[in-house]
Design a protein around this motif. Structure first.
Motif, PDB file in Angstrom:
ATOM      1  N   GLU A  47     -16.351   1.205   6.628  1.00 14.05           N
ATOM      2  CA  GLU A  47     -15.511   1.179   7.829  1.00 14.05           C
ATOM      3  C   GLU A  47     -14.136   0.636   7.445  1.00 14.05           C
ATOM      4  O   GLU A  47     -14.021  -0.354   6.721  1.00 14.05           O
ATOM      5  CB  GLU A  47     -16.155   0.305   8.910  1.00 14.05           C
ATOM      6  CG  GLU A  47     -15.513   0.454  10.254  1.00 14.05           C
ATOM      7  CD  GLU A  47     -16.536   0.539  11.385  1.00 14.05           C
ATOM      8  OE1 GLU A  47     -16.177   1.101  12.419  1.00 14.05           O
ATOM      9  OE2 GLU A  47     -17.668   0.068  11.237  1.00 14.05           O
ATOM     10  N   LYS A  48     -13.110   1.339   7.939  1.00 15.31           N
ATOM     11  CA  LYS A  48     -11.732   0.918   7.690  1.00 15.31           C
ATOM     12  C   LYS A  48     -11.262   0.096   8.885  1.00 15.31           C
ATOM     13  O   LYS A  48     -11.457   0.483  10.034  1.00 15.31           O
ATOM     14  CB  LYS A  48     -10.828   2.129   7.479  1.00 15.31           C
ATOM     15  CG  LYS A  48      -9.389   1.769   7.181  1.00 15.31           C
ATOM     16  CD  LYS A  48      -8.574   2.965   6.766  1.00 15.31           C
ATOM     17  CE  LYS A  48      -8.296   3.874   7.930  1.00 15.31           C
ATOM     18  NZ  LYS A  48      -7.317   4.915   7.634  1.00 15.31           N
ATOM     19  N   PHE A  78     -14.598  -7.891   3.089  1.00 11.48           N
ATOM     20  CA  PHE A  78     -13.484  -6.937   3.124  1.00 11.48           C
ATOM     21  C   PHE A  78     -12.754  -6.874   1.793  1.00 11.48           C
ATOM     22  O   PHE A  78     -12.668  -7.865   1.068  1.00 11.48           O
ATOM     23  CB  PHE A  78     -12.462  -7.344   4.196  1.00 11.48           C
ATOM     24  CG  PHE A  78     -13.023  -7.401   5.577  1.00 11.48           C
ATOM     25  CD1 PHE A  78     -13.163  -6.252   6.322  1.00 11.48           C
ATOM     26  CD2 PHE A  78     -13.400  -8.609   6.141  1.00 11.48           C
ATOM     27  CE1 PHE A  78     -13.686  -6.297   7.608  1.00 11.48           C
ATOM     28  CE2 PHE A  78     -13.911  -8.665   7.419  1.00 11.48           C
ATOM     29  CZ  PHE A  78     -14.059  -7.514   8.153  1.00 11.48           C
ATOM     30  N   LYS A  79     -12.195  -5.688   1.529  1.00 18.26           N
ATOM     31  CA  LYS A  79     -11.235  -5.569   0.433  1.00 18.26           C
ATOM     32  C   LYS A  79      -9.979  -4.911   1.004  1.00 18.26           C
ATOM     33  O   LYS A  79     -10.055  -4.024   1.860  1.00 18.26           O
ATOM     34  CB  LYS A  79     -11.805  -4.789  -0.749  1.00 18.26           C
ATOM     35  CG  LYS A  79     -12.025  -3.327  -0.499  1.00 18.26           C
ATOM     36  CD  LYS A  79     -12.502  -2.636  -1.760  1.00 18.26           C
ATOM     37  CE  LYS A  79     -12.664  -1.149  -1.503  1.00 18.26           C
ATOM     38  NZ  LYS A  79     -13.066  -0.420  -2.666  1.00 18.26           N
ATOM     39  N   VAL A  80      -8.835  -5.361   0.547  1.00 15.91           N
ATOM     40  CA  VAL A  80      -7.555  -4.837   1.020  1.00 15.91           C
ATOM     41  C   VAL A  80      -7.328  -3.491   0.349  1.00 15.91           C
ATOM     42  O   VAL A  80      -7.372  -3.382  -0.880  1.00 15.91           O
ATOM     43  CB  VAL A  80      -6.404  -5.812   0.699  1.00 15.91           C
ATOM     44  CG1 VAL A  80      -5.073  -5.242   1.157  1.00 15.91           C
ATOM     45  CG2 VAL A  80      -6.643  -7.168   1.338  1.00 15.91           C
ATOM     46  N   ILE A  81      -7.102  -2.443   1.168  1.00 18.13           N
ATOM     47  CA  ILE A  81      -6.854  -1.116   0.580  1.00 18.13           C
ATOM     48  C   ILE A  81      -5.394  -0.697   0.687  1.00 18.13           C
ATOM     49  O   ILE A  81      -4.946   0.153  -0.070  1.00 18.13           O
ATOM     50  CB  ILE A  81      -7.775  -0.035   1.187  1.00 18.13           C
ATOM     51  CG1 ILE A  81      -7.652   0.042   2.706  1.00 18.13           C
ATOM     52  CG2 ILE A  81      -9.202  -0.270   0.790  1.00 18.13           C
ATOM     53  CD1 ILE A  81      -8.411   1.202   3.328  1.00 18.13           C
ATOM     54  N   SER A  82      -4.628  -1.299   1.611  1.00 17.59           N
ATOM     55  CA  SER A  82      -3.179  -1.048   1.641  1.00 17.59           C
ATOM     56  C   SER A  82      -2.487  -2.200   2.350  1.00 17.59           C
ATOM     57  O   SER A  82      -3.010  -2.772   3.298  1.00 17.59           O
ATOM     58  CB  SER A  82      -2.842   0.280   2.318  1.00 17.59           C
ATOM     59  OG  SER A  82      -3.062   0.207   3.703  1.00 17.59           O
ATOM     60  N   GLY A  83      -1.304  -2.537   1.857  1.00 22.90           N
ATOM     61  CA  GLY A  83      -0.517  -3.623   2.441  1.00 22.90           C
ATOM     62  C   GLY A  83      -0.974  -4.982   1.939  1.00 22.90           C
ATOM     63  O   GLY A  83      -1.801  -5.095   1.035  1.00 22.90           O
ATOM     64  N   ASN A  84      -0.399  -6.019   2.524  1.00 24.20           N
ATOM     65  CA  ASN A  84      -0.717  -7.404   2.180  1.00 24.20           C
ATOM     66  C   ASN A  84      -1.076  -8.166   3.430  1.00 24.20           C
ATOM     67  O   ASN A  84      -0.577  -7.854   4.517  1.00 24.20           O
ATOM     68  CB  ASN A  84       0.490  -8.089   1.520  1.00 24.20           C
ATOM     69  CG  ASN A  84       0.822  -7.483   0.179  1.00 24.20           C
ATOM     70  OD1 ASN A  84      -0.057  -7.276  -0.637  1.00 24.20           O
ATOM     71  ND2 ASN A  84       2.090  -7.187  -0.034  1.00 24.20           N
ATOM     72  N   SER A  99       7.102  -6.383  12.936  1.00 23.70           N
ATOM     73  CA  SER A  99       5.700  -5.992  12.906  1.00 23.70           C
ATOM     74  C   SER A  99       5.240  -5.900  11.464  1.00 23.70           C
ATOM     75  O   SER A  99       6.016  -5.556  10.569  1.00 23.70           O
ATOM     76  CB  SER A  99       5.529  -4.640  13.601  1.00 23.70           C
ATOM     77  OG  SER A  99       4.174  -4.316  13.700  1.00 23.70           O
ATOM     78  N   HIS A 100       3.974  -6.215  11.251  1.00 29.28           N
ATOM     79  CA  HIS A 100       3.384  -6.128   9.916  1.00 29.28           C
ATOM     80  C   HIS A 100       1.983  -5.540  10.056  1.00 29.28           C
ATOM     81  O   HIS A 100       1.264  -5.858  10.999  1.00 29.28           O
ATOM     82  CB  HIS A 100       3.304  -7.516   9.275  1.00 29.28           C
ATOM     83  CG  HIS A 100       2.676  -7.501   7.918  1.00 29.28           C
ATOM     84  ND1 HIS A 100       3.269  -6.900   6.833  1.00 29.28           N
ATOM     85  CD2 HIS A 100       1.493  -7.991   7.471  1.00 29.28           C
ATOM     86  CE1 HIS A 100       2.484  -7.030   5.777  1.00 29.28           C
ATOM     87  NE2 HIS A 100       1.400  -7.688   6.143  1.00 29.28           N
ATOM     88  N   SER A 101       1.613  -4.672   9.129  1.00 29.56           N
ATOM     89  CA  SER A 101       0.275  -4.082   9.197  1.00 29.56           C
ATOM     90  C   SER A 101      -0.314  -3.952   7.801  1.00 29.56           C
ATOM     91  O   SER A 101       0.411  -3.879   6.800  1.00 29.56           O
ATOM     92  CB  SER A 101       0.320  -2.729   9.904  1.00 29.56           C
ATOM     93  OG  SER A 101       1.171  -1.850   9.219  1.00 29.56           O
ATOM     94  N   PHE A 102      -1.638  -3.923   7.757  1.00 27.91           N
ATOM     95  CA  PHE A 102      -2.358  -3.726   6.518  1.00 27.91           C
ATOM     96  C   PHE A 102      -3.728  -3.151   6.861  1.00 27.91           C
ATOM     97  O   PHE A 102      -4.145  -3.156   8.018  1.00 27.91           O
ATOM     98  CB  PHE A 102      -2.487  -5.025   5.710  1.00 27.91           C
ATOM     99  CG  PHE A 102      -3.095  -6.172   6.466  1.00 27.91           C
ATOM    100  CD1 PHE A 102      -4.456  -6.421   6.418  1.00 27.91           C
ATOM    101  CD2 PHE A 102      -2.295  -7.011   7.224  1.00 27.91           C
ATOM    102  CE1 PHE A 102      -5.012  -7.481   7.115  1.00 27.91           C
ATOM    103  CE2 PHE A 102      -2.840  -8.078   7.915  1.00 27.91           C
ATOM    104  CZ  PHE A 102      -4.208  -8.316   7.864  1.00 27.91           C
ATOM    105  N   GLU A 103      -4.413  -2.616   5.839  1.00 25.56           N
ATOM    106  CA  GLU A 103      -5.721  -2.005   6.056  1.00 25.56           C
ATOM    107  C   GLU A 103      -6.748  -2.629   5.123  1.00 25.56           C
ATOM    108  O   GLU A 103      -6.465  -2.910   3.959  1.00 25.56           O
ATOM    109  CB  GLU A 103      -5.657  -0.498   5.824  1.00 25.56           C
ATOM    110  CG  GLU A 103      -4.887   0.223   6.892  1.00 25.56           C
ATOM    111  CD  GLU A 103      -4.883   1.735   6.711  1.00 25.56           C
ATOM    112  OE1 GLU A 103      -5.133   2.214   5.585  1.00 25.56           O
ATOM    113  OE2 GLU A 103      -4.640   2.428   7.704  1.00 25.56           O
ATOM    114  N   LEU A 104      -7.926  -2.824   5.675  1.00 28.46           N
ATOM    115  CA  LEU A 104      -9.053  -3.375   4.937  1.00 28.46           C
ATOM    116  C   LEU A 104     -10.191  -2.375   4.981  1.00 28.46           C
ATOM    117  O   LEU A 104     -10.227  -1.495   5.836  1.00 28.46           O
ATOM    118  CB  LEU A 104      -9.509  -4.698   5.578  1.00 28.46           C
ATOM    119  CG  LEU A 104      -8.438  -5.752   5.816  1.00 28.46           C
ATOM    120  CD1 LEU A 104      -8.929  -6.779   6.803  1.00 28.46           C
ATOM    121  CD2 LEU A 104      -8.063  -6.413   4.515  1.00 28.46           C
TER     122      LEU A 104
END
Length: 195
Positions: A47-48, A78-84, A99-104
């Protein structure tokens, strides 16, 4: 009567103290951070989690050296797949927003309770760094078995989401219809006058 006067006096004193503290701190930033996350099931059995954090300066002064840290995501889940999960900005002016975003990604079935993100910033009139916390997230049900939605539940959800918009559009359409169509009594009077 004496009790009522003492309560009114106490309320007046509290109002004056609170209003003086508001005016004393009116020349400072007021940081509001809103954190949201959306889940997206992937075909690979994982799941993202897309996380975005919006930061607003609702105060009356600029915030300097603004940094955002959202490190409450367990590396075991979780592991970070994009962003910080952290970032920083030089300043956040009055009324400005960033705004700041990231994906796990997670492949573990669990219910996860995320901690609020922490925003630190500097105010020129104070020596210590100031902190603000983001809004909390509802528990995230990672890889949960979601039951099928019934038609009634779907209608309720759509009404909750778009009900007010439908109401406004209906009222506007009815108003235009009433203004554009002549009344029957007025049309009947007009036809009698022609005879």
């Amino acid at each position: 009567m004496m009790k009522m006067n003492s309560i009114l006096s106490l309320l007046t004193i509290l109002f004056l103290v609170s209003s003086s503290s508001v005016t004393a701190s009116s020349d400072s930033p007021f940081i509001v951070a809103h954190k949201k996350a959306t889940l997206n099931r992937l075909k690979s059995g994982s799941e993202k989690v897309s996380v975005s954090i919006d930061i607003y300066n609702q105060g009356s002064a600029t915030a300097y050296d603004v940094s955002l840290t959202d490190d409450g995501w367990s590396s075991e889940i979780f592991k970070v797949i994009s962003g910080n999960t952290s970032t920083s900005w030089e300043r956040l002016d009055v009324g400005a927003a960033v705004s700041h975003s990231f994906e796990l990604e997670s492949n573990m079935k669990t219910v996860f309770y995320s901690s609020p993100a922490v925003v630190t910033f500097r105010v020129p009139t104070k020596a210590a760094l100031q902190e603000a916390y983001s809004t909390p997230l509802l528990p995230l049900e990672i890889l949960s078995d979601k039951p099928k939605e019934s038609a009634l539940h779907l209608v309720k959800r759509l009404l909750a989401k778009y009900g007010s918009l439908v109401s406004v559009i209906t009222i506007v359409v009815l108003f235009v219809y009433l203004v554009a169509t002549p009344s029957k009594s007025g049309a009947a009077k007009g036809s009698k006058k022609k005879r």
